[in-house]
Scaffold this active site. Structure first.
Site, PDB file in Angstrom:
ATOM      1  N   ASP A   1     -89.001  46.706 -28.278  1.00 41.23           N
ATOM      2  CA  ASP A   1     -89.086  45.581 -27.339  1.00 41.23           C
ATOM      3  C   ASP A   1     -88.464  45.956 -25.999  1.00 41.23           C
ATOM      4  OD1 ASP A   1     -90.164  44.100 -29.398  1.00 41.23           O
ATOM      5  OD2 ASP A   1     -88.241  43.216 -29.986  1.00 41.23           O
TER       6      ASP A   1
HETATM    7  N1  URA Z   1     -87.362  45.053 -34.313  1.00 42.57           N
HETATM    8  C1  URA Z   1     -87.311  44.228 -33.259  1.00 42.57           C
HETATM    9  O1  URA Z   1     -87.154  43.023 -33.400  1.00 42.57           O
HETATM   10  N2  URA Z   1     -87.437  44.761 -32.043  1.00 42.57           N
HETATM   11  C2  URA Z   1     -87.572  46.080 -31.804  1.00 42.57           C
HETATM   12  O2  URA Z   1     -87.662  46.505 -30.655  1.00 42.57           O
HETATM   13  C3  URA Z   1     -87.628  46.932 -32.927  1.00 42.57           C
HETATM   14  C4  URA Z   1     -87.526  46.395 -34.174  1.00 42.57           C
END
Ligand code: URA
Length: 242
Positions: free
Chosen positions: A107
């Protein structure tokens, strides 16, 4: 004998510049093949046996490149985006000319270990749900994480859309006096926002998230946020390990 490839394409793929820049370089006489100045990008060369010099320096052909990056917050795991800077925008020459793309996603607000490659098969293998490559995350959670959460994650958390997660290993590192927990979580799949949604399923929120390991490969502590380097063959093998 190796694969035959257009000279401008080979030079560009090796990260020396765009096709147009390579054709200019060829016109200026900066490129020699087997000791002879070559002026035309459309000439075919043997990627293994021909000796190619660019401004006098040997050009070694490498079909694929794979990098490890310590992804910072604020950049997205994509190759281009009209609103945000992407992880590919962080790459300098020669890597920015090599058509690298991120293997899976972190993310925008997640930091840590991200692999970039231009090897489609390698990427596919790492992401394949059948391979169950473990991913380890370090996170800070807004509330105390307890034994019950550990048990729920171990037997499979149920997300808000009723998806039943694969068993995951949750370890509590610390809970401070304000109730904020530091945890480590190993998951064997990679659903959208998975770690955040797993904690939401137990009424908690991720306030900081960093991927620290993929397969058997740890995030290199030498890499500062936004830095990257090429992976060795041995490290590429480690990545695929359970
Ligand atoms: N899980 C999440 O919620 N975000 C990420 O970036 C990776 C795994």
């Amino acid at each position: 004998m190796g694969e035959k490839m257009r000279l401008d394409k080979l030079l560009s793929n090796m990260g020396l510049g765009s096709r147009k820049e390579m054709n200019d370089a060829l016109r200026y006489g900066w490129v020699k093949v087997n000791g002879v100045v070559m002026k035309y990008g459309k000439e075919k060369v043997d990627v293994e046996t021909d000796e190619i010099l660019y401004e006098g320096k040997p050009v070694k052909y490498q079909k694929y490149a794979t990098l490890i990056m310590n992804k910072p917050q604020g950049v997205i795991s994509a190759t281009d985006d009209h609103r945000h800077q992407t992880v590919v925008d962080l790459l300098e020459e020669p890597w920015c000319n090599m058509n690298l793309f991120p293997v899976g996603r972190l993310d925008i607000d997640t930091e840590g270990l991200l692999i970039l490659t231009n090897d489609g098969a390698f990427s596919h293998n790492l992401l394949s749900p059948k391979k169950h490559v473990p991913k380890t995350y370090y996170a800070k959670i807004d509330k105390p994480v307890d034994e019950k959460d550990i048990e729920i994650f171990a037997s499979g958390a149920t997300l808000e859309d009723d998806y039943l997660c694969k068993p995951a290993e949750l370890k509590v590192i610390d809970v401070n006096e304000s109730g904020i927990s530091e945890i480590e979580l190993v998951i064997y799949e990679g659903k959208f926002h998975q770690v955040k949604r797993m904690f939401e399923s137990v009424d908690k929120n991720v306030i900081y998230l960093k991927r620290v390991k993929m397969g058997g490969l740890d995030l290199d502590p030498e890499l500062m946020l936004g830095e990257y380097r090429e992976l060795t063959e041995a490290e590429m093998d480690l990545l695929k390990m359970k």
